[in-house]
Design an enzyme around this catalytic site. Structure first.
Site, mmCIF file in Angstrom:
data_model
loop_
_atom_site.group_PDB
_atom_site.id
_atom_site.type_symbol
_atom_site.label_atom_id
_atom_site.label_comp_id
_atom_site.label_asym_id
_atom_site.label_seq_id
_atom_site.Cartn_x
_atom_site.Cartn_y
_atom_site.Cartn_z
ATOM 1 N N HIS A 1 -42.746 24.420 31.745
ATOM 2 C CA HIS A 1 -43.825 24.147 30.785
ATOM 3 C C HIS A 1 -43.972 22.635 30.560
ATOM 4 C CE1 HIS A 1 -46.471 24.384 27.345
ATOM 5 N NE2 HIS A 1 -45.587 23.750 26.611
ATOM 6 N N ASP B 1 -46.765 31.315 19.343
ATOM 7 C CA ASP B 1 -47.061 30.073 18.623
ATOM 8 C C ASP B 1 -48.522 29.690 18.893
ATOM 9 O OD1 ASP B 1 -46.782 27.775 17.162
ATOM 10 O OD2 ASP B 1 -45.787 26.649 18.751
ATOM 11 N N GLN C 1 -54.718 19.550 18.204
ATOM 12 C CA GLN C 1 -53.424 18.988 18.607
ATOM 13 C C GLN C 1 -53.589 17.676 19.380
ATOM 14 O OE1 GLN C 1 -51.300 21.736 21.183
ATOM 15 N NE2 GLN C 1 -49.510 20.417 21.382
ATOM 16 N N LYS D 1 -50.936 23.406 14.981
ATOM 17 C CA LYS D 1 -49.879 24.416 15.136
ATOM 18 C C LYS D 1 -49.651 25.256 13.886
ATOM 19 C CE LYS D 1 -48.257 23.267 19.240
ATOM 20 N NZ LYS D 1 -48.154 24.241 20.333
HETATM 21 CA CA CA Z 1 -44.694 25.891 20.602
#
Ligand code: CA
Length: 423
Positions: free
Chosen positions: A141, A241, A248, A261
């Site tokens: 990721h 999430d 962001q 978030k």
């Molecule tokens: Ca996250």
């Protein structure tokens, strides 16, 4: 081996084959019914064991709990008894539900009182989460994000392989599976050359994660070493999430994630204990460069848990958009907890620490739409003919996790599901 994990155990309660909750699992949650207020339950097959009724009936008396621990609408007071207490509770439940045990099996009145049909129950947020931390521990990721937004040749930032990077998140907006999530408004900057605007997020995403819930830790100032970390982890849940990528992107420099978030994160309602996950341990990746001594650990500290994400459109068409595995993490939970407390930061019972997006190495195993659609450049075809770059209003995102051992014991987490409502 923990006796409750014995693959040969069977229950006198019927558990369908391939079910997430056989007698070897016994996850904890908070449930209510039309006649029962929210309280502590343990899942087996399609049943819930009402622990308050079990304790009231004198079947849990050898344990260090009191009745109010079981009638509580959160699991915090159970968890605050610590690991040896919760482990002995799970072992006792395993004993009572074992095919060879008659105490509960042979009493019709006790069974009527203590066993609830899961279909008649509503699940609730199982924990009053004190503090919530989100890590960034999947190398695939972090590399994908680095390739997209920075330098493909130097995708990882210089600190990444030296510490499990994390930020402190928001506990108040963590919700249980089934709770709808509203598309947030915020500041966006869609064009580099224009000033920012206010409006609904246009790039709403999920992040496939898992999270662990802690026991009370050590006093402020006392770190938890990797060798003791398992004693401070009660169990795990699936964790979505939700992320507003455009909010962001504009806000995160220099202090990190904030309003992109903290509008919502969703968790699965049943907490699978670390004890139950013991047979699913696997070794982790070789960590190169060598980590600092406080991050070194012994033995297998990663977990083999197959994960998947499914998107269901408002019209009811579904597609699995990601298949990943928790074993892909670069940093494990022991290292995350040791790092979190190395400066003396104290954790409390019911804190939640999420893994960060769990992506695997191949296309098809990426744990967010940001990566799946590669920043919106590779739209995903849905079965109804529409395309997805991010999540549309009316879409439901569902995550599942499970694994089967060589001895054919499958345990799972059920699911975390949430529908996105329009702004
Ligand atoms: Ca996250």
């Amino acid at each position: 081996m923990i006796e409750a994990n014995n693959p040969n155990l069977t229950s006198w309660l019927e558990v369908p084959s391939e079910h997430d909750f056989p007698i070897q699992n016994l996850p904890f949650g908070i449930f209510s019914t039309s006649s029962l207020s929210p309280r502590v339950g343990v899942a087996i097959g399609n049943y819930i064991i009402d622990l308050s009724a079990l304790n009231e009936s004198g079947l849990l008396t050898s344990l260090p709990f009191i009745q109010s621990d079981f009638t509580s609408s959160v699991l915090n007071s159970i968890i605050n008894h610590g690991k040896s207490a919760t482990s002995s509770l799970r072992n006792r439940l395993s004993e009572l539900l074992n095919s060879n045990s008659s105490e509960l099996r042979d009493s019709i009145s006790l069974r009527e009182k203590c066993i609830i049909d899961m279909s008649s129950a509503t699940m609730h947020m199982p924990i009053n989460v004190g503090d919530y931390t989100d890590c960034y521990s999947s190398e695939d990721h972090a590399r994908n994000v680095g390739k997209m937004f920075r330098d493909p040749e130097n995708a990882l930032l210089p600190n990444w392989k030296h510490m499990p990077v994390a930020y402190h998140g928001r506990a108040s907006s963590i919700v249980v599976s089934g709770t709808p999530v509203r598309r947030p408004h915020g500041q966006l900057k869609p064009s580099d050359n224009e000033p920012p605007i206010y409006g609904p997020s246009r790039l709403l995403d999920f992040e496939l994660e898992m999270a662990f819930i802690t026991y009370p830790g050590k006093p402020l100032g006392s770190p938890i070493p990797t060798s003791e970390a398992d004693d401070y982890i009660f169990g795990m849940v699936l964790f979505n999430d939700w992320s507003a990528r455009d909010i962001q992107k504009w806000e995160y420099i220099p202090l990190g994630p904030f309003l992109g978030k903290n509008f919502a994160s969703s968790i699965s309602p049943w907490i699978v204990t670390l004890d139950a996950l013991e047979p699913y341990r696997v070794s982790g990746p070789t960590q190169d460069p060598k980590v600092l001594p406080y991050l070194e650990y012994q033995g297998d500290a990663h977990y083999n848990i197959d994960l998947e994400v499914e998107i269901t459109t408002a019209g009811g068409d579904s597609k699995v958009v990601c298949r990943s595995n928790f074993k892909h993490m670069y940093w494990n939970m022991r290292q995350q907890l040791a790092h979190h407390t190395v400066n003396g930061c104290n954790i409390r019972g019911g804190d939640m620490i999420a893994s960060g997006t769990i992506s695997g190495p191949e296309v098809g195993s990426f744990g967010s739409m940001l990566e799946i659609s590669w920043k919106g450049t590779k739209p995903l075809a849905m079965p109804d003919g529409t395309e997805r770059r991010f999540i549309n209003d009316g879409d439901t995102v569902t995550m599942r996790g499970s694994q089967t051992t060589d001895s054919k014991v499958r345990i799972g987490f059920g699911e975390v599901s949430g529908k996105l409502l329009p702004a």
